[in-house]
Design an enzyme around this catalytic site. Structure first.
Site, PDB file in Angstrom:
ATOM      1  N   GLY A 128       0.782  -1.229   0.000  1.00 31.81           N
ATOM      2  CA  GLY A 128       0.000   0.000   0.000  1.00 31.81           C
ATOM      3  C   GLY A 128       0.812   1.275   0.000  1.00 31.81           C
ATOM      4  O   GLY A 128       0.244   2.370  -0.138  1.00 31.81           O
ATOM      5  N   GLU A 129       2.126   1.193   0.164  1.00 32.00           N
ATOM      6  CA  GLU A 129       2.961   2.397   0.120  1.00 32.00           C
ATOM      7  C   GLU A 129       2.885   3.045  -1.256  1.00 32.00           C
ATOM      8  O   GLU A 129       2.834   2.361  -2.282  1.00 32.00           O
ATOM      9  CB  GLU A 129       4.414   2.054   0.443  1.00 32.00           C
ATOM     10  CG  GLU A 129       4.666   1.717   1.888  1.00 32.00           C
ATOM     11  CD  GLU A 129       6.147   1.485   2.157  1.00 32.00           C
ATOM     12  OE1 GLU A 129       6.974   1.790   1.269  1.00 32.00           O
ATOM     13  OE2 GLU A 129       6.466   0.984   3.252  1.00 32.00           O
ATOM     14  N   LYS A 187     -31.293  24.182  12.866  1.00 33.41           N
ATOM     15  CA  LYS A 187     -31.355  22.793  13.308  1.00 33.41           C
ATOM     16  C   LYS A 187     -30.739  22.649  14.696  1.00 33.41           C
ATOM     17  O   LYS A 187     -29.767  23.324  15.030  1.00 33.41           O
ATOM     18  CB  LYS A 187     -30.658  21.867  12.320  1.00 33.41           C
ATOM     19  CG  LYS A 187     -29.191  22.157  12.059  1.00 33.41           C
ATOM     20  CD  LYS A 187     -28.672  21.320  10.901  1.00 33.41           C
ATOM     21  CE  LYS A 187     -27.219  21.647  10.601  1.00 33.41           C
ATOM     22  NZ  LYS A 187     -26.723  20.965   9.397  1.00 33.41           N
ATOM     23  N   GLY A 246     -28.330  13.103   4.780  1.00 28.05           N
ATOM     24  CA  GLY A 246     -29.451  12.957   5.704  1.00 28.05           C
ATOM     25  C   GLY A 246     -30.046  14.290   6.108  1.00 28.05           C
ATOM     26  O   GLY A 246     -31.266  14.504   6.011  1.00 28.05           O
ATOM     27  N   THR A 247     -29.192  15.216   6.565  1.00 27.45           N
ATOM     28  CA  THR A 247     -29.656  16.538   6.973  1.00 27.45           C
ATOM     29  C   THR A 247     -30.232  17.310   5.794  1.00 27.45           C
ATOM     30  O   THR A 247     -31.253  17.989   5.910  1.00 27.45           O
ATOM     31  CB  THR A 247     -28.498  17.331   7.607  1.00 27.45           C
ATOM     32  OG1 THR A 247     -27.977  16.600   8.711  1.00 27.45           O
ATOM     33  CG2 THR A 247     -28.961  18.695   8.075  1.00 27.45           C
TER      34      THR A 247
END
Length: 339
Positions: A47-48, A204, A237-238
């Site tokens: 992964g480097e 909110k 969602g908000t």
């Protein structure tokens, strides 16, 4: 006479379509072929990240195009390692073009024993040899002060204003710009001012992070075409709940203009099933196939404004001039016809 350094573009893997689009537009503006610098950004088996630049960049004015979007850590490391490779190759100046600046939501300590990750990232970028940052719609303006190098923060609101004038040209008097929270009022006000529209707020109240307990609309949205304006849409969602609250308060239609479409988890499904007629995103984050297939989501390009900003930085001319309609409109004239 001082040597005039050429601008050169190099990109990581975060948003290659945007980088290629910027390169094409630079070729058009300059009248010379402007491709991306030939390089490879790859990973070892563990992964480097490994970077190799195949072109000579000694003495050149380098622009790294790399948003730090998902996966944020991988894309951030790519940016840092590319910068280190360029610095060790004797580039004259290194500018990081970060259309979406990740970790920007962690810009202050909201509780005890929490980090200010945006400041940490700023330190890392500067330490890697980056001498200037070009970004768009930082989550919080004070992040510019975390850097000890110049930061040019572009705004999406002038582009959104052109889009609104084009999409709603016969119904501009019905529009109400809406901020989804008190903290985003300045951003929403900027768009409202550009299209000469009134402003409303959805206030909110949160019981805990990520969960909205109650929403209240401040302002009369009855029979209005509401445009929700924000910088980031993550799980949506908000956003979807705010759209429903606006409809419940008498709005005729609800549309949303969001700069950075993070769109994680169930976001696309939520938007597709919501009362929103449209969600407009910029391409600062490369849209997924799911986003492109969604019927009520579309994207507007940022390559025109980023290209001109890069050229202005290279030429030593004003970047803030791009916030004015008379400067921005010609850049987008092939996309929007507002006359």
């Amino acid at each position: 006479m001082p040597t005039r350094h050429e601008p050169k573009l190099i990109a990581g893997n975060a948003n290659l379509p945007l980088a290629e689009s910027i390169a094409r537009r630079m070729s058009l503006h300059r009248g010379v072929e402007q491709g991306l610098v030939d390089a490879r950004v790859e990973r070892f088996n563990d992964g480097e990240i490994f970077v190799e630049v195949f072109e000579n960049v000694r003495g050149e004015d380098m622009f790294i195009i790399q948003p730090t979007s998902n996966p944020a850590n991988d894309n951030l490391m790519e940016l840092l390692i590319i910068a280190d490779a360029l610095r060790r190759s004797s580039a004259s100046r290194i500018t990081a073009v970060i259309p979406y600046f990740g970790y920007a939501r962690q810009d202050r300590r909201t509780k005890a024993r929490t980090p200010i990750s945006a400041k940490l990232v700023a330190n890392m970028l500067t330490g890697a040899g980056i001498e200037r940052v070009l970004t768009m719609d930082l989550h919080a303006a004070q992040i510019q002060g975390f850097f000890d190098i110049p930061v040019d923060n572009l705004y999406a609101s002038p582009i959104f204003a052109l889009d609104v004038k084009n999409q709603f040209k016969d119904r501009l008097d019905e529009i109400m710009v809406v901020s989804p929270d008190v903290g985003g009022v300045a951003r929403a006000r900027e768009l409202a001012k550009r299209i000469n529209a009134p402003l409303s707020i959805v206030d909110k109240r949160r019981e805990k992070a990520g969960e909205v307990a109650e929403m209240t609309v401040i302002g009369d949205v009855t029979d209005k075409i509401c445009l929700i304006v924000d910088d980031i849409c993550d799980t949506a969602g908000t956003l979807c709940k705010a759209a429903q609250v606006l409809m419940d308060n008498g709005a005729k239609e609800v549309h949303s203009y969001i700069t950075h479409g993070v769109m994680s988890g169930p976001a696309v499904e939520r938007v597709s099933n919501s009362v929103m007629k449209s969600l407009v995103l910029t391409d600062t984050i490369q849209p997924t196939q799911e986003i492109r297939d969604a019927k009520n989501i579309r994207t507007v390009p940022t390559a025109p404004i980023f290209t001109q900003a890069i050229l202005n930085i290279w030429n030593g001319t004003s970047v803030s001039s791009l916030f004015e309609d008379k400067t921005l409109t010609p850049i987008y004239e092939t996309l929007y016809h507002t006359n």
